[in-house]
Design a protein around this motif. Structure first.
Motif, PDB file in Angstrom:
ATOM      1  N   ASP A   1      12.777  -4.594   0.569  1.00  0.00           N
ATOM      2  CA  ASP A   1      12.338  -5.998   0.518  1.00  0.00           C
ATOM      3  C   ASP A   1      10.807  -6.130   0.643  1.00  0.00           C
ATOM      4  OD1 ASP A   1      11.712  -5.870   3.205  1.00  0.00           O
ATOM      5  OD2 ASP A   1      13.365  -7.141   3.882  1.00  0.00           O
ATOM      6  N   ALA A   2      10.321  -7.360   0.633  1.00  0.00           N
ATOM      7  CA  ALA A   2       8.871  -7.595   0.560  1.00  0.00           C
ATOM      8  C   ALA A   2       8.117  -7.007   1.751  1.00  0.00           C
ATOM      9  CB  ALA A   2       8.607  -9.095   0.463  1.00  0.00           C
ATOM     10  N   VAL A   3       8.761  -6.926   2.911  1.00  0.00           N
ATOM     11  CA  VAL A   3       8.056  -6.366   4.070  1.00  0.00           C
ATOM     12  C   VAL A   3       8.374  -4.888   4.271  1.00  0.00           C
ATOM     13  CG1 VAL A   3       7.679  -8.556   5.278  1.00  0.00           C
ATOM     14  CG2 VAL A   3       9.810  -7.297   5.672  1.00  0.00           C
ATOM     15  N   GLY A   4       9.038  -4.286   3.274  1.00  0.00           N
ATOM     16  CA  GLY A   4       9.232  -2.840   3.309  1.00  0.00           C
ATOM     17  C   GLY A   4      10.513  -2.390   3.977  1.00  0.00           C
ATOM     18  N   ARG A   5      11.430  -3.324   4.236  1.00  0.00           N
ATOM     19  CA  ARG A   5      12.696  -2.908   4.854  1.00  0.00           C
ATOM     20  C   ARG A   5      13.669  -2.417   3.782  1.00  0.00           C
ATOM     21  NH1 ARG A   5      13.963  -8.244   8.169  1.00  0.00           N
ATOM     22  NH2 ARG A   5      13.749  -8.929   6.019  1.00  0.00           N
TER      23      ARG A   5
ATOM     24  N   GLU B   1      -5.771  -5.272  -8.246  1.00  0.00           N
ATOM     25  CA  GLU B   1      -5.648  -6.316  -9.280  1.00  0.00           C
ATOM     26  C   GLU B   1      -4.482  -7.256  -8.991  1.00  0.00           C
ATOM     27  OE1 GLU B   1      -5.223  -4.033 -12.856  1.00  0.00           O
ATOM     28  OE2 GLU B   1      -7.292  -3.311 -12.743  1.00  0.00           O
ATOM     29  N   GLY B   2      -3.735  -6.981  -7.933  1.00  0.00           N
ATOM     30  CA  GLY B   2      -2.628  -7.860  -7.542  1.00  0.00           C
ATOM     31  C   GLY B   2      -1.371  -7.679  -8.379  1.00  0.00           C
ATOM     32  N   ARG B   3      -1.203  -6.493  -8.969  1.00  0.00           N
ATOM     33  CA  ARG B   3      -0.040  -6.276  -9.841  1.00  0.00           C
ATOM     34  C   ARG B   3       1.181  -5.836  -9.019  1.00  0.00           C
ATOM     35  NH1 ARG B   3      -2.295  -2.602 -14.444  1.00  0.00           N
ATOM     36  NH2 ARG B   3      -0.162  -2.793 -15.203  1.00  0.00           N
ATOM     37  N   HIS B   4       1.558  -6.698  -8.092  1.00  0.00           N
ATOM     38  CA  HIS B   4       2.624  -6.357  -7.142  1.00  0.00           C
ATOM     39  C   HIS B   4       3.971  -6.146  -7.835  1.00  0.00           C
ATOM     40  CE1 HIS B   4       0.364  -8.077  -3.407  1.00  0.00           C
ATOM     41  NE2 HIS B   4      -0.372  -7.305  -4.157  1.00  0.00           N
ATOM     42  N   GLU B   5       4.257  -7.004  -8.805  1.00  0.00           N
ATOM     43  CA  GLU B   5       5.557  -6.919  -9.480  1.00  0.00           C
ATOM     44  C   GLU B   5       5.730  -5.564 -10.163  1.00  0.00           C
ATOM     45  OE1 GLU B   5       8.755  -7.905  -9.439  1.00  0.00           O
ATOM     46  OE2 GLU B   5       7.571  -9.216  -8.146  1.00  0.00           O
ATOM     47  N   THR B   6       4.678  -5.129 -10.878  1.00  0.00           N
ATOM     48  CA  THR B   6       4.739  -3.824 -11.561  1.00  0.00           C
ATOM     49  C   THR B   6       4.934  -2.704 -10.541  1.00  0.00           C
ATOM     50  OG1 THR B   6       3.155  -4.742 -13.110  1.00  0.00           O
ATOM     51  CG2 THR B   6       3.482  -2.369 -13.223  1.00  0.00           C
ATOM     52  N   LEU B   7       4.187  -2.770  -9.438  1.00  0.00           N
ATOM     53  CA  LEU B   7       4.299  -1.727  -8.413  1.00  0.00           C
ATOM     54  C   LEU B   7       5.708  -1.718  -7.819  1.00  0.00           C
ATOM     55  CD1 LEU B   7       0.822  -2.231  -6.687  1.00  0.00           C
ATOM     56  CD2 LEU B   7       1.531  -0.228  -7.997  1.00  0.00           C
ATOM     57  N   ASN B   8       6.257  -2.894  -7.577  1.00  0.00           N
ATOM     58  CA  ASN B   8       7.620  -2.980  -7.032  1.00  0.00           C
ATOM     59  C   ASN B   8       8.622  -2.341  -7.977  1.00  0.00           C
ATOM     60  OD1 ASN B   8       6.720  -4.348  -4.836  1.00  0.00           O
ATOM     61  ND2 ASN B   8       7.335  -6.372  -5.553  1.00  0.00           N
ATOM     62  N   GLU B   9       8.496  -2.673  -9.256  1.00  0.00           N
ATOM     63  CA  GLU B   9       9.449  -2.144 -10.245  1.00  0.00           C
ATOM     64  C   GLU B   9       9.357  -0.624 -10.335  1.00  0.00           C
ATOM     65  OE1 GLU B   9       8.652  -4.194 -13.922  1.00  0.00           O
ATOM     66  OE2 GLU B   9       9.207  -6.110 -12.989  1.00  0.00           O
ATOM     67  N   LEU B  10       8.119  -0.110 -10.411  1.00  0.00           N
ATOM     68  CA  LEU B  10       7.942   1.336 -10.561  1.00  0.00           C
ATOM     69  C   LEU B  10       8.463   2.080  -9.327  1.00  0.00           C
ATOM     70  CD1 LEU B  10       4.379   1.400 -12.173  1.00  0.00           C
ATOM     71  CD2 LEU B  10       6.548   1.985 -13.278  1.00  0.00           C
TER      72      LEU B  10
ATOM     73  N   LEU C   1       0.841  -1.200   0.000  1.00  0.00           N
ATOM     74  CA  LEU C   1       0.000   0.000   0.000  1.00  0.00           C
ATOM     75  C   LEU C   1       0.882   1.258   0.000  1.00  0.00           C
ATOM     76  CD1 LEU C   1      -2.790   1.288   0.085  1.00  0.00           C
ATOM     77  CD2 LEU C   1      -2.763   1.044   2.576  1.00  0.00           C
ATOM     78  N   ASN C   2       1.986   1.222   0.775  1.00  0.00           N
ATOM     79  CA  ASN C   2       2.917   2.360   0.751  1.00  0.00           C
ATOM     80  C   ASN C   2       3.440   2.591  -0.671  1.00  0.00           C
ATOM     81  OD1 ASN C   2       2.960   1.182   3.512  1.00  0.00           O
ATOM     82  ND2 ASN C   2       4.239   2.965   3.912  1.00  0.00           N
ATOM     83  N   ARG C   3       3.745   1.487  -1.342  1.00  0.00           N
ATOM     84  CA  ARG C   3       4.284   1.627  -2.710  1.00  0.00           C
ATOM     85  C   ARG C   3       3.238   2.276  -3.615  1.00  0.00           C
ATOM     86  NH1 ARG C   3       8.880  -2.356  -2.854  1.00  0.00           N
ATOM     87  NH2 ARG C   3       8.306  -3.993  -1.422  1.00  0.00           N
ATOM     88  N   ALA C   4       2.005   1.757  -3.560  1.00  0.00           N
ATOM     89  CA  ALA C   4       0.950   2.261  -4.449  1.00  0.00           C
ATOM     90  C   ALA C   4       0.673   3.743  -4.178  1.00  0.00           C
ATOM     91  CB  ALA C   4      -0.320   1.429  -4.268  1.00  0.00           C
TER      92      ALA C   4
END
Ligand code: BTN
Length: 242
Positions: free
Chosen positions: A217-221, A179-188, A76-79
């Motif tokens: 990382d996945a948990v935001g560290r 929509e579960g587009r986690h990979e795209t959000l991570n990259e951006l 959510l922080n990423r989005a």
């Protein structure tokens, strides 16, 4: 987002008010709690958030990310960061960077702060309050590292138009998250991360060390590469040394 608007001419903290609405089960998803004068604004790490009355956006958005696991809450922080960054980019020709976890920088100066407070139920999230302090028309700051849209462009903005446009940008990334587009959000998010792969000084407790951010990382560290190998830090555990 923002169809349900709770406006208060003055309040202590829109985040606190929005959290109360969530606790009283009176919150509709997308509700925006907004004030002209926030007298006890809360920031990250227990800091306060100061904003000149009537000149900036200080509001909290209530979301229901029930599709996220508590362990995925940093998504959510990423989005949210990406939505704000897009909004800023639409207003400014200058480079916008996301300073981990979710400060917005324009030319190394902070223009926006975000405080996300999640309501966790079991292993999931039942609600989230996304508190945003965005400097719009303020032209004097006690902190030399702060800026506003007005200081960057010379334009005087209409706050309600800015709110509408920002909410629109936030909605784009909220839908991506849903929509579960986690990979795209991570990259951006990574593409826009401040000081990525630049050698900098950091402080963890009393220790000052040199390193370069390689990712989150996945948990935001924050992941920092140092001479002694890779180290990871949670939100209150590390800061930049300027
Ligand atoms: C930070 O940079 O430390 C986060 C600042 C967040 C400030 C916003 S203003 C609206 C909302 N209500 C609060 O009390 N805080 C957030």
């Amino acid at each position: 987002m923002g169809k349900n608007l709770v406006f208060m001419p003055e309040c202590h903290s829109t985040n606190t008010h929005a959290l109360q609405l969530c606790q009283q089960k009176q919150s509709v998803e997308g509700t925006v709690v907004i004030t002209n004068n926030q007298t006890a604004g809360r920031g990250q790490r227990g800091n306060t958030w100061e904003a000149e009355p009537g000149t900036n956006l200080t509001f909290s958005l209530i979301l229901k990310p029930t599709f996220l696991l508590a362990s995925e809450q940093f998504m959510l922080n990423r989005a949210v960061s990406l939505g704000i960054a897009d909004f800023l980019r639409s207003q400014l020709p200058k480079a916008v960077k996301i300073k981990w976890p979710n400060d917005m920088l324009v030319q190394e100066k902070k223009i926006c702060g975000v405080l996300i407070e999640n309501v966790i139920q079991g292993s999931g999230l039942s609600a989230a309050v996304v508190g945003i302090g965005l400097n719009i028309n303020q032209h004097r700051f006690s902190n030399a590292r702060a800026t506003s849209l007005h200081l960057q462009t010379g334009i005087l903005y209409d706050l309600s138009t800015m709110l509408d446009e920002l909410l629109h940008c936030l909605e784009v990334y909220w839908l991506m998250l849903r929509e579960g587009r986690h990979e795209t959000l991570n990259e951006l998010y990574l593409e826009q991360l401040y000081a990525k792969e630049e050698t900098r000084l950091f402080k963890a407790g009393t220790e000052v060390f040199e390193g370069a951010i390689t990712g989150v990382d996945a948990v935001g560290r924050l992941v920092i590469n140092t001479a002694f190998g890779e180290r990871v830090f949670g939100m209150k555990e590390v800061e930049f040394v300027y």
